[in-house]
Design a protein around this motif. Structure first.
Motif, mmCIF file in Angstrom:
data_model
loop_
_atom_site.group_PDB
_atom_site.id
_atom_site.type_symbol
_atom_site.label_atom_id
_atom_site.label_comp_id
_atom_site.label_asym_id
_atom_site.label_seq_id
_atom_site.Cartn_x
_atom_site.Cartn_y
_atom_site.Cartn_z
ATOM 1 N N ILE A 262 0.797 -1.228 -0.032
ATOM 2 C CA ILE A 262 -0.126 -0.089 0.021
ATOM 3 C C ILE A 262 0.812 1.233 0.110
ATOM 4 N N ASN A 263 0.712 2.066 -0.992
ATOM 5 C CA ASN A 263 1.309 3.492 -0.948
ATOM 6 C C ASN A 263 0.318 4.566 -1.097
ATOM 7 N N ARG A 264 0.884 5.740 -1.542
ATOM 8 C CA ARG A 264 -0.027 7.000 -1.914
ATOM 9 C C ARG A 264 -0.921 6.852 -2.839
ATOM 10 N N THR A 265 -0.347 6.121 -3.579
ATOM 11 C CA THR A 265 -1.293 6.005 -5.063
ATOM 12 C C THR A 265 -2.514 5.135 -4.568
ATOM 13 N N THR A 266 -2.124 3.994 -3.963
ATOM 14 C CA THR A 266 -3.230 2.919 -3.519
ATOM 15 C C THR A 266 -4.220 3.781 -2.962
ATOM 16 N N ILE A 267 -3.682 4.459 -1.735
ATOM 17 C CA ILE A 267 -4.921 5.077 -0.864
ATOM 18 C C ILE A 267 -5.851 6.324 -1.789
ATOM 19 N N ASN A 268 -5.089 7.056 -2.632
ATOM 20 C CA ASN A 268 -5.677 7.801 -3.333
ATOM 21 C C ASN A 268 -6.922 7.215 -4.393
ATOM 22 N N VAL A 269 -6.381 6.074 -4.986
ATOM 23 C CA VAL A 269 -7.222 5.675 -6.015
ATOM 24 C C VAL A 269 -8.460 5.008 -5.418
ATOM 25 N N LEU A 270 -8.088 4.360 -4.155
ATOM 26 C CA LEU A 270 -9.137 3.352 -3.544
ATOM 27 C C LEU A 270 -10.225 4.270 -2.858
ATOM 28 N N TYR A 271 -9.836 5.444 -2.200
ATOM 29 C CA TYR A 271 -10.728 6.129 -1.553
ATOM 30 C C TYR A 271 -11.194 7.390 -2.289
ATOM 31 N N GLY A 272 -10.671 7.827 -3.380
ATOM 32 C CA GLY A 272 -10.841 9.025 -4.100
ATOM 33 C C GLY A 272 -10.294 10.129 -3.399
ATOM 34 N N LEU A 273 -9.095 9.982 -2.907
ATOM 35 C CA LEU A 273 -8.540 11.199 -2.626
ATOM 36 C C LEU A 273 -7.574 11.865 -3.246
ATOM 37 N N SER A 274 -6.968 13.002 -2.864
ATOM 38 C CA SER A 274 -5.771 13.561 -3.432
ATOM 39 C C SER A 274 -4.592 13.871 -2.694
ATOM 40 N N LEU A 275 -4.253 13.255 -1.880
ATOM 41 C CA LEU A 275 -3.137 13.477 -0.993
ATOM 42 C C LEU A 275 -1.652 13.389 -1.645
ATOM 43 N N SER A 276 -0.975 14.470 -1.148
ATOM 44 C CA SER A 276 -0.044 15.034 -1.990
ATOM 45 C C SER A 276 1.307 14.821 -1.429
ATOM 46 N N ASP A 277 1.484 14.330 -0.071
ATOM 47 C CA ASP A 277 2.638 14.160 0.263
ATOM 48 C C ASP A 277 2.672 13.141 1.479
ATOM 49 N N ASP A 278 4.013 12.984 1.976
ATOM 50 C CA ASP A 278 4.212 11.827 2.990
ATOM 51 C C ASP A 278 3.328 12.162 4.232
ATOM 52 N N ALA A 279 3.556 13.340 4.500
ATOM 53 C CA ALA A 279 2.774 13.918 5.927
ATOM 54 C C ALA A 279 1.245 13.499 5.857
ATOM 55 N N GLU A 280 0.700 13.768 4.508
ATOM 56 C CA GLU A 280 -1.022 13.929 4.614
ATOM 57 C C GLU A 280 -1.157 11.990 4.567
ATOM 58 N N VAL A 281 -0.299 11.378 3.918
ATOM 59 C CA VAL A 281 -0.569 9.875 4.071
ATOM 60 C C VAL A 281 -0.452 9.194 5.501
ATOM 61 N N ALA A 282 0.480 9.738 5.911
ATOM 62 C CA ALA A 282 0.881 9.285 7.377
ATOM 63 C C ALA A 282 -0.479 9.714 8.258
ATOM 64 N N ALA A 283 -0.837 10.963 8.163
ATOM 65 C CA ALA A 283 -2.020 11.543 8.761
ATOM 66 C C ALA A 283 -3.399 10.637 8.809
#
Length: 393
Positions: free
Chosen positions: A97-118
């Motif tokens: 699981i990485n940033r792309t996984t989360i953005n595509v799965l949940y329809g998000l637009s997280l743009s950096d490590d800090a946002e994904v970590a949060a």
């Protein structure tokens, strides 16, 4: 009289055979139940001329320059960064699981490590202690991602719920906050340029190495005079299952050749939610081979067949420890490799273990000055021209 009888011609057995033959000038008989050397890393050319892995995908990766240097004596390499997708909720998503996984799965637009970590922190369920494979995932990414990516896949793979398995099972798969979609992050991510079988063939060329295939250790041990033994098979079998059988999971493979150039966008696609198979591999991604057809393999976990994976849970480790105590008392016998030490090792770890074992042997054992005697006639009659049958095409 052989100086060494080595049982099992996988990575552990082959590395030790090569080291003992080339560095100590000692005579080795290497045996295996199968009709080939290379263990589960064995590859071959199918009827269409496509190079495939007989026992599922084997991707070489390591951080050890020493291990790469050693194997480089027997193969050239091609660079290969392994990528895996998982079919989840009808989408093909990167795993780990990485940033792309989360953005595509949940329809998000997280743009950096800090946002994904949060985001992951908001999903995670903190636990007082991490003991099981379920605990590892739920405490780091939460229950929804656990259910979508891990639980179904793990239950198919092990026939156990993640809550019943050791934490090491899911700890092997990291979670990333960046967009790195490589499955591994090791310094060296490479594949033998001409395949694993060619590499093993070169490793075993030494004149001090004799090879006997399609033979069982229990059938041959009385007929092969040898000074010392290296055993890489199942440790419980060596001791006649005196404490009971150690559980293993096996795999069934369905190899298919397709009359098209490509089948899928990456080397492996996992199926945690659907189908009875766990994953599908397309080998041309791994090998770099150019061919108008392509070969794929479906993997079906099972309890029947050759042992592949020691089942990691506390009761099994307790049982293994009983066998380990016997192994420590076995004179002039060394137990090396995944099955003999009941550990889930990657290929590079097995090579490292074998090299370390050789160093210890070389430091402590006197070298034999006695010339090599003739091979007993009983052994010659069982070889059936197998001594050179060690490679693929």
């Amino acid at each position: 009289m052989f100086d060494w009888l080595i049982v099992g011609a996988g990575f552990a057995g082959c590395v030790l055979a090569e080291r003992l033959a080339s560095q100590r000038n000692e005579k080795v008989l290497l045996i295996d139940r199968r009709s080939h050397v290379g263990g589960n890393a064995y590859d071959f050319y199918n009827e269409a001329g496509l190079l495939i892995h007989a026992y599922g995908p084997h991707i070489f990766h390591t951080n050890s320059a020493q291990i790469v240097d050693y194997l480089s004596s027997f193969t050239e390499w091609r660079k290969y960064s392994h990528r895996v997708l998982a079919e989840v909720d009808g989408k093909l998503l990167p795993i780990p699981i990485n940033r792309t996984t989360i953005n595509v799965l949940y329809g998000l637009s997280l743009s950096d490590d800090a946002e994904v970590a949060a985001f992951l922190a908001s999903q995670a369920e903190p636990l007082d202690s991490i003991n099981t494979a379920e605990d590892v995932v739920v405490s780091s990414v939460g229950r929804d991602l656990y259910e979508k990516f891990f639980r179904g896949y793990t239950r198919k793979q092990w026939n156990l719920d993640p809550s019943q398995l050791d934490k090491s099972v899911t700890a092997r798969v990291p979670t990333r906050t960046n967009s790195d979609d490589r499955y591994f992050t090791d310094r060296y991510q490479i594949m033998p340029k001409h395949g694993y079988s060619r590499m093993f063939h070169r490793m075993l060329r030494h004149s001090n190495i004799n090879i006997m295939l399609q033979v069982d250790y229990a059938d041959i041990r009385k007929y092969v005079p040898h000074r010392r033994l290296i055993y890489t098979g199942q440790i419980d079998e060596y001791f006649d299952f005196c404490f009971g059988r150690l559980p293993y999971r096996s795999l069934r493979f369905d190899h298919v050749t397709l009359d098209k150039t490509w089948h899928q966008p990456v080397g492996v696609i996992n199926y945690p939610q659907t189908h009875s198979y766990t994953r599908v591999t397309e080998y041309k991604h791994l090998t770099g081979q150019e061919h108008r057809k392509t070969a794929i393999t479906f993997e079906y976990p099972t309890d029947m067949g050759d042992p592949y994976y020691p089942v990691p849970c506390p009761d099994n480790q307790t049982l293994y420890k009983k066998y380990e105590e016997l192994a420590l008392k076995a004179g002039d016998t060394w137990f090396v490799g995944r099955l003999a030490t009941y550990r889930y090792y990657n290929m590079d770890q097995v090579v490292g273990q074998a090299l370390a074992t050789f160093r210890r042997l070389d430091e402590t054992l006197p070298r034999q000055a006695q010339p090599f005697a003739n091979v007993p006639s009983a052994v010659r009659s069982m070889q059936n021209d197998q001594l050179s049958a060690v490679g693929g095409k």
